[in-house]
Design a protein around this motif. Structure first.
Motif, PDB file in Angstrom:
ATOM      1  N   GLU A  65       0.901   4.155  -2.991  1.00 51.06           N
ATOM      2  CA  GLU A  65       1.142   5.597  -2.454  1.00 51.06           C
ATOM      3  C   GLU A  65       2.098   6.375  -3.013  1.00 51.06           C
ATOM      4  O   GLU A  65       2.020   7.377  -3.656  1.00 51.06           O
ATOM      5  CB  GLU A  65       1.040   5.769  -1.056  1.00 51.06           C
ATOM      6  CG  GLU A  65       1.090   7.138  -0.544  1.00 51.06           C
ATOM      7  CD  GLU A  65      -0.382   7.978  -0.913  1.00 51.06           C
ATOM      8  OE1 GLU A  65      -0.438   9.147  -1.017  1.00 51.06           O
ATOM      9  OE2 GLU A  65      -1.390   7.268  -0.928  1.00 51.06           O
ATOM     10  N   TYR A  97      -4.402   2.402   4.498  1.00 44.92           N
ATOM     11  CA  TYR A  97      -4.935   1.669   3.482  1.00 44.92           C
ATOM     12  C   TYR A  97      -4.724  -0.092   4.098  1.00 44.92           C
ATOM     13  O   TYR A  97      -5.624  -0.846   3.701  1.00 44.92           O
ATOM     14  CB  TYR A  97      -4.435   1.893   2.026  1.00 44.92           C
ATOM     15  CG  TYR A  97      -5.087   2.932   1.322  1.00 44.92           C
ATOM     16  CD1 TYR A  97      -6.068   2.501   0.702  1.00 44.92           C
ATOM     17  CD2 TYR A  97      -4.197   4.105   1.143  1.00 44.92           C
ATOM     18  CE1 TYR A  97      -6.692   3.725  -0.159  1.00 44.92           C
ATOM     19  CE2 TYR A  97      -4.955   5.148   0.400  1.00 44.92           C
ATOM     20  CZ  TYR A  97      -6.243   4.937  -0.245  1.00 44.92           C
ATOM     21  OH  TYR A  97      -6.595   5.883  -1.033  1.00 44.92           O
ATOM     22  N   SER A 122     -11.381   5.887  -0.891  1.00 48.98           N
ATOM     23  CA  SER A 122     -10.151   6.224  -1.463  1.00 48.98           C
ATOM     24  C   SER A 122      -9.922   7.807  -1.648  1.00 48.98           C
ATOM     25  O   SER A 122      -8.831   8.415  -1.411  1.00 48.98           O
ATOM     26  CB  SER A 122      -9.755   5.569  -2.637  1.00 48.98           C
ATOM     27  OG  SER A 122      -8.346   6.024  -2.951  1.00 48.98           O
ATOM     28  N   TYR A 174      -9.161   0.775  -3.031  1.00 47.47           N
ATOM     29  CA  TYR A 174      -8.615   1.739  -3.796  1.00 47.47           C
ATOM     30  C   TYR A 174      -9.626   1.933  -4.878  1.00 47.47           C
ATOM     31  O   TYR A 174      -9.492   3.433  -5.263  1.00 47.47           O
ATOM     32  CB  TYR A 174      -7.317   1.417  -4.809  1.00 47.47           C
ATOM     33  CG  TYR A 174      -6.150   1.174  -3.833  1.00 47.47           C
ATOM     34  CD1 TYR A 174      -5.565   2.816  -3.388  1.00 47.47           C
ATOM     35  CD2 TYR A 174      -5.585   0.298  -3.238  1.00 47.47           C
ATOM     36  CE1 TYR A 174      -4.516   2.701  -2.711  1.00 47.47           C
ATOM     37  CE2 TYR A 174      -4.460   0.455  -2.090  1.00 47.47           C
ATOM     38  CZ  TYR A 174      -3.861   1.557  -2.081  1.00 47.47           C
ATOM     39  OH  TYR A 174      -2.695   1.905  -1.249  1.00 47.47           O
ATOM     40  N   CYS A 230       0.896  -1.221  -0.008  1.00 48.46           N
ATOM     41  CA  CYS A 230       0.020  -0.043  -0.091  1.00 48.46           C
ATOM     42  C   CYS A 230       0.906   1.255   0.044  1.00 48.46           C
ATOM     43  O   CYS A 230       0.590   2.168  -0.817  1.00 48.46           O
ATOM     44  CB  CYS A 230      -0.941  -0.048   1.280  1.00 48.46           C
ATOM     45  SG  CYS A 230      -2.108  -1.384   1.157  1.00 48.46           S
TER      46      CYS A 230
END
Length: 151
Positions: free
Chosen positions: A20, A95, A123, A118, A16
């Motif tokens: 990002e 996340y 999100s 996501y 995650c």
């Protein structure tokens, strides 16, 4: 369990956080990055996270940016932030907790739960650093996802 948290949970945290990192680097929405990577690449990142984690994150991100042909977009929530910006590790943790909750509550496997997270309205709320949503209690974020709305 090797350390403070389960090894696979740590692998999910790295996965995650890498999504990002790539999203910030390429100025794309997190869903766009997750979808561009696809289930196969995300599964690879998750399965080999302990290896990738020990490499330079710029090198790892460049590899996946190039292999998934992710182009530079125009979504820049970091520059749009009026307040302190959470690190890619901070958001990776948000996340990770959401994905684990989705998997637990729905019975989805981790990668499917990740893609569901996501690709949800949640999100966009997490990625708005001018709101307080990303630092809500993990159960509040999960419940917003499960309920399909924010209370």
């Amino acid at each position: 369990m090797n350390g403070r948290e389960d090894r696979k949970e740590n692998d999910l945290f790295f996965t995650c956080s890498l999504i990002e990192y790539i999203a910030r680097k390429t100025k794309n929405r997190r869903a766009d990055v997750a979808n561009a990577l696809g289930k196969t690449a995300i599964s690879k990142i998750y399965d080999l996270a302990d290896v990738y984690h020990s490499d330079n994150i710029d090198c790892v991100s460049d590899h996946f940016i190039n292999s998934a042909k992710i182009t530079v977009g125009s979504f820049d929530n970091v520059s749009a932030a009026k307040y302190a910006v959470p690190s890619h590790w901070d958001i990776g943790k948000v996340y990770k907790r959401l994905v684990l909750g989705i998997a637990r509550e729905t019975g989805m496997d981790i990668v499917d739960a990740l893609l569901a997270a996501y690709n949800s309205f949640v999100s966009d709320k997490i990625d708005d650093y001018n709101s307080s949503f990303y630092y809500e209690a993990p159960n509040n974020i999960l419940n917003a996802f499960l309920d399909g709305r924010i209370e």
